[in-house]
Write a protein that holds these residues in place. Structure first.
Motif, mmCIF file in Angstrom:
data_model
loop_
_atom_site.group_PDB
_atom_site.id
_atom_site.type_symbol
_atom_site.label_atom_id
_atom_site.label_comp_id
_atom_site.label_asym_id
_atom_site.label_seq_id
_atom_site.Cartn_x
_atom_site.Cartn_y
_atom_site.Cartn_z
ATOM 1 N N ASP A 1 0.842 -1.192 0.000
ATOM 2 C CA ASP A 1 0.000 0.000 0.000
ATOM 3 C C ASP A 1 0.883 1.250 0.000
ATOM 4 O OD1 ASP A 1 -2.198 1.607 0.091
ATOM 5 O OD2 ASP A 1 -3.111 0.624 1.807
ATOM 6 N N GLU A 2 0.545 2.219 -0.826
ATOM 7 C CA GLU A 2 1.386 3.409 -0.990
ATOM 8 C C GLU A 2 1.624 4.127 0.328
ATOM 9 O OE1 GLU A 2 1.546 7.606 -3.518
ATOM 10 O OE2 GLU A 2 -0.215 6.313 -3.631
ATOM 11 N N ILE A 3 0.607 4.251 1.172
ATOM 12 C CA ILE A 3 0.776 4.962 2.432
ATOM 13 C C ILE A 3 1.756 4.223 3.335
ATOM 14 C CG2 ILE A 3 -1.153 3.822 3.608
ATOM 15 C CD1 ILE A 3 -0.088 7.534 3.902
ATOM 16 N N ASN A 4 1.862 2.904 3.173
ATOM 17 C CA ASN A 4 2.814 2.134 3.983
ATOM 18 C C ASN A 4 4.254 2.412 3.575
ATOM 19 O OD1 ASN A 4 0.616 -0.770 4.014
ATOM 20 N ND2 ASN A 4 0.633 1.019 5.345
ATOM 21 N N GLU A 5 4.485 2.704 2.300
ATOM 22 C CA GLU A 5 5.834 3.084 1.875
ATOM 23 C C GLU A 5 6.271 4.353 2.602
ATOM 24 O OE1 GLU A 5 7.033 2.636 -2.299
ATOM 25 O OE2 GLU A 5 4.937 2.107 -2.715
ATOM 26 N N ARG A 6 5.353 5.270 2.812
ATOM 27 C CA ARG A 6 5.672 6.495 3.528
ATOM 28 C C ARG A 6 5.926 6.207 5.013
ATOM 29 N NH1 ARG A 6 4.261 10.792 0.005
ATOM 30 N NH2 ARG A 6 3.021 10.053 -1.761
ATOM 31 N N ASP B 1 10.567 -7.638 21.200
ATOM 32 C CA ASP B 1 11.210 -7.003 22.351
ATOM 33 C C ASP B 1 11.678 -5.586 22.018
ATOM 34 O OD1 ASP B 1 10.926 -9.303 23.903
ATOM 35 O OD2 ASP B 1 12.840 -10.135 23.209
ATOM 36 N N GLY B 2 11.536 -4.712 22.985
ATOM 37 C CA GLY B 2 12.126 -3.378 22.884
ATOM 38 C C GLY B 2 11.479 -2.432 21.903
ATOM 39 N N VAL B 3 10.204 -2.650 21.566
ATOM 40 C CA VAL B 3 9.531 -1.752 20.620
ATOM 41 C C VAL B 3 9.221 -0.419 21.304
ATOM 42 C CG1 VAL B 3 7.534 -1.411 19.136
ATOM 43 C CG2 VAL B 3 8.511 -3.692 19.409
ATOM 44 N N GLU B 4 9.660 0.668 20.709
ATOM 45 C CA GLU B 4 9.402 2.000 21.259
ATOM 46 C C GLU B 4 8.392 2.784 20.440
ATOM 47 O OE1 GLU B 4 13.361 3.728 22.906
ATOM 48 O OE2 GLU B 4 13.866 2.351 21.268
ATOM 49 N N LEU B 5 8.270 2.452 19.166
ATOM 50 C CA LEU B 5 7.374 3.198 18.291
ATOM 51 C C LEU B 5 6.802 2.263 17.229
ATOM 52 C CD1 LEU B 5 6.220 5.969 17.377
ATOM 53 C CD2 LEU B 5 8.282 6.234 15.977
ATOM 54 N N VAL B 6 5.495 2.360 17.023
ATOM 55 C CA VAL B 6 4.814 1.621 15.956
ATOM 56 C C VAL B 6 4.236 2.652 14.991
ATOM 57 C CG1 VAL B 6 2.975 0.000 15.358
ATOM 58 C CG2 VAL B 6 4.244 -0.280 17.509
ATOM 59 N N ILE B 7 4.557 2.504 13.705
ATOM 60 C CA ILE B 7 4.069 3.437 12.684
ATOM 61 C C ILE B 7 3.196 2.685 11.688
ATOM 62 C CG2 ILE B 7 4.689 5.130 10.926
ATOM 63 C CD1 ILE B 7 7.354 5.502 12.231
ATOM 64 N N ALA B 8 2.058 3.255 11.360
ATOM 65 C CA ALA B 8 1.150 2.680 10.360
ATOM 66 C C ALA B 8 0.659 3.793 9.455
ATOM 67 C CB ALA B 8 -0.033 1.992 11.047
ATOM 68 N N GLY B 9 0.091 3.421 8.323
ATOM 69 C CA GLY B 9 -0.596 4.390 7.484
ATOM 70 C C GLY B 9 -1.930 4.747 8.108
ATOM 71 N N ARG C 1 1.123 14.567 9.634
ATOM 72 C CA ARG C 1 1.804 14.995 8.415
ATOM 73 C C ARG C 1 3.277 15.308 8.708
ATOM 74 N NH1 ARG C 1 0.512 21.208 6.669
ATOM 75 N NH2 ARG C 1 1.713 22.191 8.342
ATOM 76 N N LYS C 2 3.638 15.284 9.999
ATOM 77 C CA LYS C 2 5.016 15.496 10.418
ATOM 78 C C LYS C 2 5.245 14.729 11.703
ATOM 79 C CE LYS C 2 8.387 19.167 11.368
ATOM 80 N NZ LYS C 2 8.601 20.634 11.479
ATOM 81 N N LEU C 3 6.427 14.106 11.837
ATOM 82 C CA LEU C 3 6.721 13.292 13.019
ATOM 83 C C LEU C 3 8.201 13.387 13.349
ATOM 84 C CD1 LEU C 3 6.096 11.101 15.163
ATOM 85 C CD2 LEU C 3 6.417 9.389 13.353
ATOM 86 N N VAL D 1 0.315 7.874 9.915
ATOM 87 C CA VAL D 1 0.766 9.008 9.108
ATOM 88 C C VAL D 1 -0.081 9.123 7.845
ATOM 89 C CG1 VAL D 1 3.107 8.849 9.992
ATOM 90 C CG2 VAL D 1 2.507 7.583 7.924
ATOM 91 N N ASN D 2 -0.136 10.348 7.310
ATOM 92 C CA ASN D 2 -0.893 10.544 6.075
ATOM 93 C C ASN D 2 0.048 10.743 4.892
ATOM 94 O OD1 ASN D 2 -0.035 13.245 6.057
ATOM 95 N ND2 ASN D 2 -1.951 14.018 6.937
ATOM 96 N N GLU D 3 -0.508 11.059 3.749
ATOM 97 C CA GLU D 3 0.274 11.102 2.516
ATOM 98 C C GLU D 3 1.227 12.299 2.450
ATOM 99 O OE1 GLU D 3 -3.300 13.597 2.015
ATOM 100 O OE2 GLU D 3 -2.938 11.559 2.756
ATOM 101 N N LYS D 4 1.104 13.256 3.372
ATOM 102 C CA LYS D 4 1.971 14.432 3.363
ATOM 103 C C LYS D 4 3.236 14.248 4.197
ATOM 104 C CE LYS D 4 -1.758 17.784 2.550
ATOM 105 N NZ LYS D 4 -2.418 19.017 3.050
ATOM 106 N N ILE D 5 3.391 13.114 4.829
ATOM 107 C CA ILE D 5 4.489 12.922 5.767
ATOM 108 C C ILE D 5 5.856 12.973 5.098
ATOM 109 C CG2 ILE D 5 4.449 10.403 5.640
ATOM 110 C CD1 ILE D 5 4.944 12.399 8.874
ATOM 111 N N ASN D 6 5.980 12.454 3.865
ATOM 112 C CA ASN D 6 7.275 12.428 3.182
ATOM 113 C C ASN D 6 7.095 11.901 1.763
ATOM 114 O OD1 ASN D 6 7.348 9.470 3.207
ATOM 115 N ND2 ASN D 6 7.874 9.634 5.365
ATOM 116 N N GLU D 7 8.201 11.804 1.060
ATOM 117 C CA GLU D 7 8.258 11.131 -0.234
ATOM 118 C C GLU D 7 9.152 9.904 -0.058
ATOM 119 O OE1 GLU D 7 6.701 11.489 -3.055
ATOM 120 O OE2 GLU D 7 5.561 13.198 -2.314
ATOM 121 N N PRO D 8 8.618 8.702 -0.196
ATOM 122 C CA PRO D 8 9.424 7.505 0.065
ATOM 123 C C PRO D 8 10.558 7.323 -0.930
ATOM 124 C CG PRO D 8 7.304 6.905 -0.896
ATOM 125 C CD PRO D 8 7.240 8.370 -0.585
#
Length: 261
Positions: A37-42, A111-119, A147-149, A179-186
């Motif tokens: 999924d495109e948003i997952n690439e971001r 183990d040791g997960v500090e951050l989970v990111i999804a689209g 849109r920024k992190l 995150v949304n589509e404005k977060i970056n360009e993969p």
């Protein structure tokens, strides 16, 4: 160091004609080619940027049939370090709540997960609620539609854009974000990254190996189901207007007749 897990999904190619299966009306994923999924690439790109700045590693996690390995390989070729693939026929037909429970359970094995990111939402389901549901299952803070992190120390800050304006949000780690589509360009996978991905073998887990009892996930216990489908009617021919000096008037009359204006 920030250890990040990115949740990705293997979805049908956007350019293909999707169809539903005849028996349970779920999406027939075998009928068309699939892609990440495109948003997952971001989301993957953002995780890579965070670990490049802070150290740590990126783990890809996805649930789905065998073909899901193609999406995982794409994420690994972008630079992710390792991957977990939840592959089990028992998952078929799971709704958003079951999917969130499945992924939350799988996250508990890392183990040791500090951050989970999804689209913010998948292109095939568009429920847009799974990240928040996972956070509820794991009792973690969550911030959505960013849109920024940025990550600094044991906290994160982000920007969420809404119809009312732009809001700055903060959370302590560990946390879950979408995150949304404005977060970056993969980034495009490099040749080196593609070759390195061939050596990264995903860990494959089943529902039983996650300790989830039979019937908890899957269509048989889903809170929603499709009982019937009606094909979309063919598009009717449009109405042609000949401009004889009064084309603008005719267009306005037509729009008024359709109660568009």
């Amino acid at each position: 160091m920030t250890n990040v897990v990115v949740l990705i999904k293997h979805v049908p190619d956007y350019t293909a004609e999707w169809k539903l299966s005849d028996d349970d009306y779920t999406l027939d994923r075998g009928a068309v080619d699939g892609i990440i999924d495109e948003i997952n690439e971001r989301a993957v790109e953002q995780a890579l940027q965070i670990t490049e700045a802070n150290g740590g590693e990126v783990t890809i996690m996805s649930a789905g049939p065998e073909k899901t390995a193609d999406a995982i390989r794409k994420a690994l070729s972008m630079g992710a370090d390792k991957a977990i693939h939840i592959q089990d026929d028992a998952i078929h037909g799971s709704d958003a709540v079951q999917t969130a429970y499945l992924l939350a359970t799988a996250l508990g094995t890392v183990d040791g997960v500090e951050l989970v990111i999804a689209g913010n939402e998948s292109s095939d389901g568009r429920a847009g609620a799974v990240p928040a549901m996972i956070a509820e299952y794991l009792d973690l803070p969550h911030v959505t539609h960013l849109r920024k992190l940025e990550v600094s120390g044991d906290s994160l800050t982000g920007e969420r854009e809404t119809d009312d304006g732009i809001y700055t949000v903060e959370a302590s780690l560990p946390a879950i974000v979408s995150v949304n589509e404005k977060i970056n360009e993969p980034r495009f996978p490099s040749f080196k990254g593609i070759m390195a991905a061939k050596k990264k073998v995903p860990t494959v887990l089943t529902v039983a190996e996650l300790g989830i009892e039979d019937g908890v996930v899957g269509g048989g216990n889903s809170g929603s189901s499709v009982t019937g489908v009606t094909p979309k009617p063919p598009r009717s021919a449009g109405e042609r207007i000949t401009d004889e000096g009064d084309g603008g008037v005719k267009v306005v009359e037509y729009l008024a007749g359709q109660k568009i204006i």
